[in-house]
Write a protein that holds these residues in place. Structure first.
Motif, PDB file in Angstrom:
ATOM      1  N   PHE B 140      -8.230 138.750  96.897  1.00 24.72           N
ATOM      2  CA  PHE B 140      -8.303 139.976  96.089  1.00 24.72           C
ATOM      3  C   PHE B 140      -9.437 140.865  96.604  1.00 24.72           C
ATOM      4  N   THR B 141      -9.103 142.088  96.910  1.00 29.12           N
ATOM      5  CA  THR B 141     -10.167 143.014  97.284  1.00 29.12           C
ATOM      6  C   THR B 141     -10.545 143.888  96.099  1.00 29.12           C
ATOM      7  N   GLN B 142      -9.718 143.812  95.076  1.00 29.19           N
ATOM      8  CA  GLN B 142      -9.982 144.574  93.856  1.00 29.19           C
ATOM      9  C   GLN B 142     -10.312 143.573  92.742  1.00 29.19           C
ATOM     10  N   PRO B 143     -11.008 144.027  91.709  1.00 25.67           N
ATOM     11  CA  PRO B 143     -11.260 143.097  90.606  1.00 25.67           C
ATOM     12  C   PRO B 143      -9.945 142.761  89.882  1.00 25.67           C
ATOM     13  N   VAL B 144      -9.985 141.689  89.141  1.00 23.60           N
ATOM     14  CA  VAL B 144      -8.791 141.263  88.413  1.00 23.60           C
ATOM     15  C   VAL B 144      -8.577 142.172  87.213  1.00 23.60           C
ATOM     16  N   THR B 145      -7.374 142.711  87.106  1.00 22.95           N
ATOM     17  CA  THR B 145      -7.095 143.539  85.935  1.00 22.95           C
ATOM     18  C   THR B 145      -5.891 143.050  85.165  1.00 22.95           C
ATOM     19  N   SER B 146      -5.136 142.143  85.766  1.00 24.26           N
ATOM     20  CA  SER B 146      -3.997 141.625  85.001  1.00 24.26           C
ATOM     21  C   SER B 146      -3.857 140.138  85.281  1.00 24.26           C
ATOM     22  N   THR B 147      -3.170 139.473  84.369  1.00 24.78           N
ATOM     23  CA  THR B 147      -3.083 138.021  84.487  1.00 24.78           C
ATOM     24  C   THR B 147      -2.060 137.636  85.551  1.00 24.78           C
ATOM     25  N   PHE B 148      -2.349 136.573  86.289  1.00 25.81           N
ATOM     26  CA  PHE B 148      -1.422 136.080  87.307  1.00 25.81           C
ATOM     27  C   PHE B 148      -0.306 135.307  86.621  1.00 25.81           C
ATOM     28  N   MET B 149      -0.699 134.381  85.779  1.00 20.56           N
ATOM     29  CA  MET B 149       0.292 133.647  85.007  1.00 20.56           C
ATOM     30  C   MET B 149       0.191 134.138  83.572  1.00 20.56           C
ATOM     31  N   PRO B 150       1.331 134.487  82.957  1.00 21.73           N
ATOM     32  CA  PRO B 150       1.216 134.984  81.584  1.00 21.73           C
ATOM     33  C   PRO B 150       0.585 133.936  80.676  1.00 21.73           C
ATOM     34  N   VAL B 151      -0.382 134.368  79.890  1.00 20.81           N
ATOM     35  CA  VAL B 151      -1.032 133.428  78.971  1.00 20.81           C
ATOM     36  C   VAL B 151      -0.134 133.284  77.752  1.00 20.81           C
ATOM     37  N   MET B 152       0.862 132.441  77.897  1.00 24.23           N
ATOM     38  CA  MET B 152       1.801 132.240  76.798  1.00 24.23           C
ATOM     39  C   MET B 152       2.052 130.755  76.648  1.00 24.23           C
ATOM     40  N   MET B 153       2.437 130.367  75.432  1.00 24.07           N
ATOM     41  CA  MET B 153       2.596 128.944  75.159  1.00 24.07           C
ATOM     42  C   MET B 153       3.624 128.322  76.106  1.00 24.07           C
ATOM     43  N   GLU B 154       4.657 129.097  76.460  1.00 23.27           N
ATOM     44  CA  GLU B 154       5.711 128.555  77.319  1.00 23.27           C
ATOM     45  C   GLU B 154       5.128 128.122  78.666  1.00 23.27           C
TER      46      GLU B 154
END
Lengths: 443, 174, 819, 228
Positions: B140-154
């Motif tokens: 990553f050359t940019q900071p993290v702004t979104s989740t890679f894996m959805p934070v969901m119970m599934e």
């Protein structure tokens, strides 16, 4: 509203009158009921916003008015489809002016009753969990299933016999023609259509009876499947069904008497209908009393301490007023009024019916609250005092019921016109033939 | 099916369009992330050029439930005084250092209050690579702004199932 | 349990019931500093534990505070601390809410306007302290240091010494502790000559007979007694509780004997009758170690009646039954049980001592211990050594201080009122109001809530208004501190250094160390530091009395003494009774610390030090009376009354003078009986039928717990009342007055009346009404204010004849149903 | 698989309410406001049942600490329409707050009134770690109850797993047992014959509430009195 084709006006014009003529009284009543409904809605919004703490429920009385009303309304709903189906099935000729009203009661009250568990939810926003994560082992889910089935069946059952009448209104012209045209589903009154319709009604009426019975049995299971004293009883299924039919008939009688008066249906709803129905009411009253007696006798005789505690709580404790009130309303009043011919006037029957409806409401109340208020362990017993909110929602439910009926009467005839006609043309002959066939000597 | 009157048809049409807008709006509002990090942090440079590892900054990841977002103190161990690169982002950092204010990093991954998630349990005990959940951050050359894996119970439950870990509700819900 | 039909009938009235649109739940339950909130959000969640001592009541339980990222999140008992061994009472477990209490003062404040229309303005510490110091200096310059008074509460250990030292150096005799327990020592000092409370060896007793002592709930350390009680369940010790009300202790006892309030002494004498009559008493002990048991002829040839004949002549079971309401078969049975169980222990406290005849009653109760020979033996009574703190340099008084100290203390009355008092709030009030023997200029109040607890609230308020400078150390504005001119809020116990020791009636020496678990939330200070600061500002000998820069240093210095004494040990795990026996056999040694610093670190880490080994005492140490024996016939009392008779003028020792003194003291007995333990009748009020009895419940104790919402909720949980007081009434009484459970009743005395809910219970004497003490605050923060009633407000202004202890069970009331 | 159970010695218990407060503090159980508490909405996961019996002067006051009994055949989980309450393999009857729809059927079905309900949104300070960060804060309209402090079990398990050993007897105890000054509450694995709970549950003094109901509660009471 004026019919376009006056010549179509027939001798059952009275039945169509409410659709075209609306008095100020109607609007005033509707307005008042609308205000009540708005009030109830406002209260419900408050409840959603702040939580169920707005009600009078507490620990351990975790169920109150909503569940009482749920059982009560669903009970009333048994008036309709079930009675109409039984009467149709038994080919009782006097049923003809009654069935429609009975079925309307079912449809409206079922919708109201079915909403009550949702009113009772602490998190209505998570209602969909019932579908996404529903557990079929829970009696509450049995309810969801059977009430949905019953609601579907009874609306269809209401709708199908209405098609010929809708077609007639469509043909008479007037406002909302597109609606009637849509709903009449192309009914032309051909023989084939009639045959199909009759067939459909026959299938439905057989289907509806077990569904209806299952609905109230399942509702009783909500209580009897728990281990709570006063609830855990095998008699609850039939007891609830009987109570439901009982209150249903009473509600039907009230509706009939009211509309007879308001819309001048004296010609259709005659003394004899009330006599027959009130006899049915009397029978149900006796059966209900028998069930009540059995229910409490086993409890008293067994005298299991927890069970006995709750029975005494009802007999002599804080609920004695309601218990004996219930006996008065459900047993003494109807039996006395209907048994004596002198008292069995329309007014008398009206009084008896109102008493029964109140009595049945009390019965639900007496079943739900005392068992919860007296838990098995020595924790403080509960006191349940409903708040304005719960009364408002109860009033709202009743208002929706009356409004529903009033609005229905402005769109569709409250008495099945084609069935009355059919009675005039075929009925008499058919009955003659039937009687013939009962008599000895006939083939 | 009876023929629909024009009014009815209009209603149906309007209803459909309205529905689509509503659904689209839902996704727009609830799923689209519009995070902006205060500094355009470059993970790649720090890992490749400076030879750092995840644990250097996310210091609690091996020993506690929370991996921790780096405190300013960690940045100042290298960046203090003179800039050490020509990145336009570094002056921003140095300003925070000079003012002594914590950098208001936006949190990207978070579990709700009723969920117990422990980095230690997953990383130290379960030996799961950071990339499994967070993606290939070293690139990553940019900071993290979104989740890679959805934070969901599934997502959690699928992985647990695959690895034969308990899916008892109490293991994660509290 | 019963409920009202009426409540149900409201159902169809329908519109009642609580209907709230706002105010669901409590607003701002806690007030947590913003920095902590940030810390909690960002932190890695590292857990640490710190040991300290609970400061919510004087019992001093060891606590462990759990911190996540240095934020305290919960409190539990310290399993190695000897007093509570991991157990905690509800109040202590709720300690965090007192730390985060939203109404804690954020810094020193100064009152503007009268107490009724007060506005509180923030003031800096420097400013506040210099104001006080200025006044203190002025007074010293004017030679009136005695016009300064310090009213403490239940502080013990080092802090008490610290306060006393300050007052001594400054030159005022007026350091008092306003704790109801202050004067309970009188009966023991009359009989045994000690000015400390005895400790009871509960652990080894086989039968414990308690006269009104609700030790599981109101004892000096309920957790300690609960531990002992549960231990006893295993060894089957028998508990007998004699009390007017079925208290927590009574309900856990094996037998509850209900008794009329104010007649505990009569019952004790009835039991003595049985012991003497059936010769079940310890004859050897009574013969050799007591004085005044048998009749005797003194040196001047006058014959004196002994305890034995006095009891045999007056307290036969039938008469005792008449007095106490306890059936004579029960008296006989209990007397025999006492005589046959070895060791049997007799304790008396709250119920017995809280009456106008409290001292005589407790003397009668304690005499039973003498009859049973319960001194200096297992399962008996003894006195605990003070912890071996370092000796401080004696205070170098100057002339001003010496003169000041010679003045008579203002909290003690002159002449023949309360001759044995250590501090009487009643005398204090009167003296301040009448400016005798001198006016009071400065009053420090630390701890407690005198105005809330006093029986004579309006007079005390007037007195407080009269003092030109009142300084309070309260951390939440209370009834009392509303009358202060300056409030210098003290640290919460989790923010300060202190040593807690010598808790009453705990049978071993111990020191618990409080140390700051968190940085102070607000601009507060430890009182010890405030006094050091004041002393230094006053300067001279006063400043020299405190050669420490702060209280922590002083504490460390004091603990060095403990280290050097080489006795006892730092609280540690595994110190069960078996281990102690082992150590007792082999001699107790520390020898595990190479230096004081190591000792100190471990001490602070573990929470405290204790010494379970007690040296056996010589009899002349046990009995410090003139005869060096246990005195049934109290020569101390005789001497004091003789002195009073002499002072009251006229010829010394004349019968007429004696008569006058006795009348003034409201003593109805005559002759030698006066000096023997005997039963004194309590005030009689013919038109009031019921005795008013109050009790304290664990969550709220002396009323300070009412500031915490969770304790309010728990206050009457057992009576199904929350945030509310109630009156316990016997069903018979209720039936006569047509009262049912939950009804509003009016409890009226000659002083006033209270309206509260009735609780019908079989657990109370028919002639008694019981109201819990602790609620009914008009101040003390948002949660305490306006909930419940304070029974002390309707109590008559009655005190113990001898020591001025408020007679909390002497008021009589009538009951009526309220509308 | 261990099976967690509790033994409460009523002969040792004095009824001091420490367990109730320890529980409230440990599990972030909200405090109801005065009027609410008085109308029966005070929330206690660990409740103290107090009853006075017998005629004066032979009065007997029974004080019985009552947590959730974590029945082995729980009537409450059976009726839950959404599976928000269930019995996990170790015998803990759990409540999953975010699944709960607030129908209160489980409360009605529980013969022991062990469950409490959030009648209002409890007040918490926004974002602050009030009380115990290991336990979630509930919201309006859900049912909650004693969890045997299951969050403690999870952390104990983690430690034990890390140290590669079984959980020791007494390592996992709920807050009430830990704080009881009378040491009247004992907690442990009832299937482990070495455990204190196992031994005590076989005492002649043992009784359980609702034994006749066949719900198999896992909270055992010890009392010398014939009926508790």
């Amino acid at each position: 509203m004026k019919p376009e084709n006056i010549e179509l006006a027939d001798k059952d014009e009275t039945l169509f009158r409410p659709i075209y003529h609306t008095g100020t009284g109607f609007y005033v009543t509707l307005g008042i009921l609308g205000l009540i409904l708005l009030w109830a809605l406002y209260m419900y919004v408050m409840q959603v916003r702040f939580g169920l703490g707005m009600t009078g429920m507490n620990q351990p009385v975790t169920w109150g008015f909503y569940i009482v009303n749920f059982v009560f309304f669903i009970g009333i709903s048994h008036a309709g489809t079930l009675i109409s189906a039984i009467l149709r099935l038994s080919k009782a000729e006097w049923r003809r002016p009654i069935t429609r009203m009975a079925e309307v009661i079912t449809a409206i009250v079922l919708a109201i009753g079915g909403l009550h568990p949702i009113l009772d939810l602490g998190r209505p926003d998570r209602m969909m969990n019932l579908l996404e994560a529903g557990r079929l082992q829970s009696p509450l889910l049995w309810d969801v299933t059977s009430i949905t089935a019953y609601f579907t069946a009874s609306t269809v059952y209401l709708y199908l016999p209405m098609i010929p009448d809708i077609a007639r209104i469509r043909d008479r012209g007037g406002k909302f023609k597109w609606l009637y045209a849509f709903m009449a589903w192309g009914w032309q009154g051909t023989e084939k259509q009639k045959r199909v319709l009759n067939r459909a009604i026959n299938i439905l009426m057989v289907m509806v009876i077990p569904i209806a019975i299952s609905v109230h049995t399942v509702i009783s299971y909500i209580f009897s499947m728990t281990l709570q004293p006063g609830w855990h009883s095998t008699i609850f299924g039939p007891y609830f069904v009987v109570g439901a039919i009982f209150s249903g008939i009473a509600a039907l009688l009230i509706v009939m008497i009211a509309f007879r008066k308001v819309y001048h249906f004296e010609n259709y709803l005659k003394e004899i209908h009330f006599q027959y129905l009130s006899t049915l009411l009397l029978i149900m009253s006796l059966i209900w009393s028998y069930f009540t007696f059995s229910e409490y006798l086993t409890g008293v005789f067994g005298a299991e301490p927890h069970e006995m505690h709750i029975i005494l709580y009802k007999f002599t404790g804080p609920f004695a007023f309601y218990f004996w009130g219930m006996i008065l309303c459900n047993f003494l009043v109807p039996v006395i009024i209907i048994s004596f011919k002198k008292l069995r006037t329309i007014t008398g029957i009206f009084i008896a019916s109102v008493a029964v409806v109140i009595g049945m409401w009390l019965e639900r109340f007496i079943i739900v609250v005392p068992s919860l208020a007296n838990p098995r362990l020595d924790v403080p017993i509960g006191i349940y005092v409903p708040t304005v909110l719960e009364w408002a929602l109860f009033a709202g439910g009743l208002a929706v019921f009356v409004m529903g009926f009033m609005i229905f009467s402005k769109f569709f005839p409250l008495i099945s016109v084609w069935e009355i006609e059919e009675g005039r043309t075929h009925g008499r002959k058919e009955v003659e033939n039937r009687i013939e066939s009962y008599l000895p000597g006939s083939s | 099916m009876p023929k629909l009157r024009p009014t009815t048809r209009k209603l149906v049409l309007l209803g459909t369009i309205g529905g689509i807008i509503l659904i689209a709006g839902y996704f727009k509002v609830f799923l689209h992330s519009d995070l902006r990090q205060p500094i355009q942090y470059n993970h790649k440079i720090h890992i490749e050029s400076a030879g750092m590892t995840c644990v250097d900054c996310h210091e609690s990841v091996l020993v506690s439930a929370s991996a921790t977002i780096p405190r300013l103190e960690i940045c100042t161990s290298c960046h203090s005084g003179e800039p050490i690169s020509d990145s336009p982002e570094e002056p921003k950092l140095l300003k925070f250092v000079a003012d002594g204010n914590e950098i208001p990093w936006q949190r990207v991954y978070s579990v709700p209050d009723h969920v117990y998630f422990s980095h230690q349990r997953h990383v130290t005990d379960g030996r799961i690579e950071c990339a499994t959940c967070h993606g290939n951050i070293p690139d990553f050359t940019q900071p993290v702004t979104s989740t890679f894996m959805p934070v969901m119970m599934e997502s959690c439950m699928d992985c647990h199932r695959l690895n034969g870990v308990t899916n008892d509700c109490l293991a994660c819900h509290r | 349990m019963e409920i009202k039909r009426r409540e149900f009938l409201r159902l169809f009235g329908g519109l009642s019931g609580s209907f709230l649109f706002v105010g669901c739940g409590l607003d701002d339950v806690l007030d947590i500093p913003q920095s902590m909130i940030e810390q909690a959000r960002r932190g890695p969640g590292i857990e640490t534990w710190q040991n300290t001592i609970c400061g919510l009541c004087p019992a001093g339980c060891g606590t462990r505070v759990r911190l996540i990222d240095d934020i305290p999140v919960s409190v539990k008992g310290n399993p190695v601390y000897p007093i509570n061994r991991g157990g905690m009472c509800p109040l202590g477990l709720n300690a965090l809410h007192s730390l985060y209490h939203p109404d804690r003062l954020k810094g020193p404040v100064q009152r503007k306007g009268t107490p009724d229309h007060a506005t509180w303005e923030s003031i800096s510490w420097e400013n506040a302290l210099s104001q006080i110091a200025e006044r203190l200096v002025e007074l010293r310059v004017a030679g009136k240091p005695h016009q300064v008074a310090f009213l403490g509460h239940e502080e013990n250990g080092l802090l008490k010494q610290h306060f006393a030292r300050f007052m001594q150096a400054y030159g005022s005799p007026n350091y008092f502790q306003f704790a109801p327990s202050q004067n309970t020592v009188t009966p023991y000092s009359l009989l045994q000559g000690h000015l400390t409370l005895p400790a009871y060896d509960f652990l080894n007793a086989r039968l414990i007979v308690s006269f009104g002592s609700n030790f599981l709930e109101e004892g000096s350390s309920p957790v300690y007694y609960t531990k002992v009680y549960s231990h006893h369940e295993e060894q089957q010790t028998r508990y007998v509780q004699i009390e007017s009300r079925h208290s927590l202790t009574a309900s856990n006892a094996d037998q509850w004997i209900p008794i009329r309030p104010g007649t505990y002494g009569a019952l004790a004498l009835g039991l003595s009758y049985v012991l003497i009559r059936e010769e079940l008493y310890d004859r050897e002990f009574v013969r050799s170690k007591t004085f005044g048991f048998e009749d005797r002829v003194d040196s001047s040839g006058v014959r004196h009646v002994g305890f034995k004949n006095m009891v045999l002549g007056n307290y036969y079971p039938e008469r005792v039954e008449e007095l106490t309401g306890v059936p004579s078969p029960v008296i006989l049975q209990l007397g025999r049980e006492l005589g046959n169980a070895h060791p049997a222990l007799v304790v008396g406290d709250q119920g017995a001592i809280d009456n106008t005849n409290g001292t005589f009653s407790t003397m009668a109760i304690h005499s039973l211990n003498a009859l049973l020979g319960n001194f200096e033996r297992e399962g008996g009574i003894f006195f605990v050594d003070d912890p071996p703190f370092s000796r401080f340099e004696p205070v170098q008084s100057d002339v001003v201080a010496r003169d000041g100290l010679k003045q008579s203390p203002i909290g003690i009355s002159e002449g023949d009122v309360y001759p044995f008092t250590r501090f009487s709030i009643e005398a204090f009030t009167k003296n301040v109001l009448s400016e005798t023997p001198y006016p009071l200029s400065v009053l420090f109040i630390r701890g407690g809530n005198p105005l809330f607890e006093s029986l004579n609230r309006s007079k005390l308020a007037e007195a407080l208004k009269k003092i030109p400078l009142v300084v309070s150390f309260d951390s939440i504005l209370s009834e009392t501190s509303e009358f202060a001119h300056l409030i210098l809020p003290e640290h919460h116990f989790m923010e300060r250094w202190d040593a807690i020791s010598a808790v009453d009636s705990i049978p071993f020496a111990h020191v618990g160390i409080q140390h700051p678990v968190v940085q102070p939330f607000h601009d507060t200070k430890q009182v010890g530091d405030v006094l050091i600061g004041l002393a230094q500002q006053v300067g001279g000998v006063v400043g020299k009395a405190f050669p420490f820069s702060n209280y922590e240093e002083e504490l460390k210095f004091a603990m060095e003494g403990v280290y050097k004494s080489g006795t006892g040990a730092i609280a540690a795990g595994g110190a069960g009774s078996l281990w102690i026996q082992y150590l007792q056999q082999r001699g107790w040694q520390i020898g595990r610390y190479s230096s004081f610093d190591e000792f100190w670190d471990r001490l602070v880490g573990q929470g405290g030090w204790w010494n379970p080994i007690r040296k056996r005492k010589n009899w002349d140490v046990v009995f410090k009376t003139p005869s060096k024996k246990f005195e049934f016939f109290s020569q101390t009392l005789k001497k004091a009354l003789d002195n009073l008779t002499n002072q009251s003028g006229g010829e010394s020792g004349t019968a007429q003078n004696y008569e006058r003194v006795l009348n003034r003291l409201n003593i109805s007995a005559r002759g030698d009986t006066v000096f023997l333990p005997h039963h004194e009748p309590i005030p009689h009020e013919p038109d009031m039928l019921f005795h008013l009895v109050t009790f304290r419940v664990l969550p709220v104790r002396d009323g300070q717990g009412a500031a915490l919402p969770m304790m309010q909720e728990l206050f009457g949980h057992s009576a199904n009342r929350h945030w509310e007081s109630w009156a316990e009434i016997h069903p018979e009484t209720a039936a006569i007055n047509n009262i049912s459970d939950g009804d509003w009743v009016l409890i009226s005395s000659v002083v006033g009346s209270l309206r509260l809910r009735a609780k019908i219970t079989e657990g109370i004497m028919p002639s008694v009404v019981a109201i819990p003490f602790g609620l009914g605050h008009t101040s003390l923060g948002r949660y305490a204010k306006g909930h419940g009633v304070n029974p002390n407000t309707i109590m008559r202004n009655l005190y113990d004849q001898l020591n001025g202890k408020p007679a909390l069970q002497a008021t009589k009331v009538k009951i009526a149903r309220a509308t | 698989m261990p099976k967690w159970a509790m033994v409460i010695d009523l002969d040792k218990c004095t009824g001091c309410d420490a367990c109730a407060v320890a529980c409230k503090m440990e599990n972030n159980v909200p405090i109801a406001d005065p009027a609410e508490a008085q109308s029966g909405r005070a929330m206690f996961w660990m409740d103290m049942m107090t009853t006075t019996e017998g005629a004066f002067p032979n009065t007997v006051t029974k004080r019985v600490p009552k947590p959730c009994f974590h029945c082995d055949d729980p009537p409450c989980t059976l009726v839950c329409p959404v599976g928000a309450t269930y019995r996990n393999p170790e015998g803990l009857v759990a409540q999953i707050y975010h699944r709960c729809i607030g129908c209160r059927y489980c409360m009605a079905a529980c013969p022991f009134t062990a469950k409490v309900y959030n009648w209002y949104d409890p007040k918490w300070i926004d974002g602050a770690e009030v009380g115990n960060p290991d336990v979630s804060r509930r919201m309006v309209g859900v049912v909650e109850k004693c969890s045997f402090c299951s969050h403690r079990l999870m952390s104990v398990k983690e430690t034990a797993h890390r140290e590669d050993r079984p959980i020791m007897d007494g390592e996992y105890v709920p807050a009430c047992a830990e704080s009881c000054p009378a040491e009247a509450i004992v907690f442990g694995d009832i299937e482990n014959e070495e455990s204190r709970v196992y031994r005590l549950s076989r005492s002649y003094r043992v009784m359980r509430y609702g034994e006749d109901l066949g719900v198999k509660p896992k909270v055992y009471y010890l009392s010398r009195r014939t009926e508790t």
